[in-house]
Write an enzyme that holds these catalytic residues in place. Structure first.
Site: not given
Ligand code: MN
Length: 253
Positions: A62, A73, A79
């Site tokens: 896939n 995560h 971030h």
């Molecule tokens: Mn996050």
């Protein structure tokens, strides 16, 4: 080396257990939804390339699409704007991905108050009983929210999900010896953290201090308060702000 052969023997015999802290990753995995006008993260999705058919007679495979912050995560410092010049997820040193963990159980409090916030006093009281938070290790914050992770609506709970107070997030980032914070909720911050000062204090303080986040963990109830070792393995996405991760814990039984 005796240490590693002893470890392998202990895993084989079951005297060291391997606990999977990772939620299954599928199109049903709950995701964070932001209000307008903010951009949205993608659900996890598989797209079949072939399945033992004319597109590939002997093989099944896939393509997949996903947000970096979907499912269990890892949040890298880059971030958040407070860590914008710090490590992306590919730059996190591998040796920091194997670390001890303290597990603080506030599931009873969160069951009574979904907006429950962890405070410094809670942690210092825990430390009086169990000893100091582990240097270079994780604070894993149990709230019982993993029991809701199969249900997007109950998991998001109308924005009422437990978290960490701004004062406590600042203390964890600047004073505590930890590597990062792991949670069972969709993100490290409380559901109401958009209204905190600063907004999203866990993200702002921890990622701004070269620390990390782990989210949507499961099975923290199977871990002791101290003594577990966590292996957190995000994909080394170059310039990535985070990545779905397989998170395992080693526990002596
Ligand atoms: Mn996050």
């Amino acid at each position: 080396m005796a240490l590693l052969s002893d470890l392998v023997a202990a895993i084989h015999s079951g005297s060291v257990q391997v606990i999977d802290l990772t939620a299954p990753l599928s199109a049903q995995t709950p995701i964070l939804t932001l209000p307008e006008p903010f951009g949205q993260t993608a659900r996890f999705a598989l797209s079949e390339i072939s399945r033992y058919d004319e597109r590939g007679p002997a093989w099944y495979w896939n393509n997949f699409t996903t947000g970096e912050h979907t499912g269990t995560h890892f949040d890298a410092p880059i971030h958040w704007v407070s860590g914008k010049d710090a490590a992306d997820v590919s730059q996190v040193p591998a040796r920091r991905l194997v670390a001890p963990a303290a597990v603080l159980d506030f599931s009873a409090q969160a069951a009574g108050d979904p907006d429950f916030l962890l405070e410094v006093d809670h942690i210092t009281a825990w430390e009086e009983e169990h000893g100091p938070l582990p240097a270079g290790g994780w604070l894993l914050y149990r709230t019982g929210w993993d029991a809701r992770s199969h249900d997007q609506e109950r998991f998001a709970n109308g924005g009422h999900t437990p978290g960490i107070s701004p004062e406590c997030a600042k203390w964890l980032a600047e004073q505590a010896p930890i590597l990062g914070v792991g949670v069972e909720t969709v993100g490290t911050d409380a559901g109401a953290a958009h209204s905190f000062d600063p907004p999203f204090p866990c993200h702002a303080f921890l990622l701004g201090n070269d620390k990390y986040g782990l989210t949507q963990l499961q099975n923290l109830a199977a871990l002791p308060p101290t003594g577990a070792v966590v292996i957190a393995a995000p994909l080394p996405i170059v310039r990535g702000s985070g990545s779905p991760a397989r998170v395992l814990a080693l526990v002596e039984s």
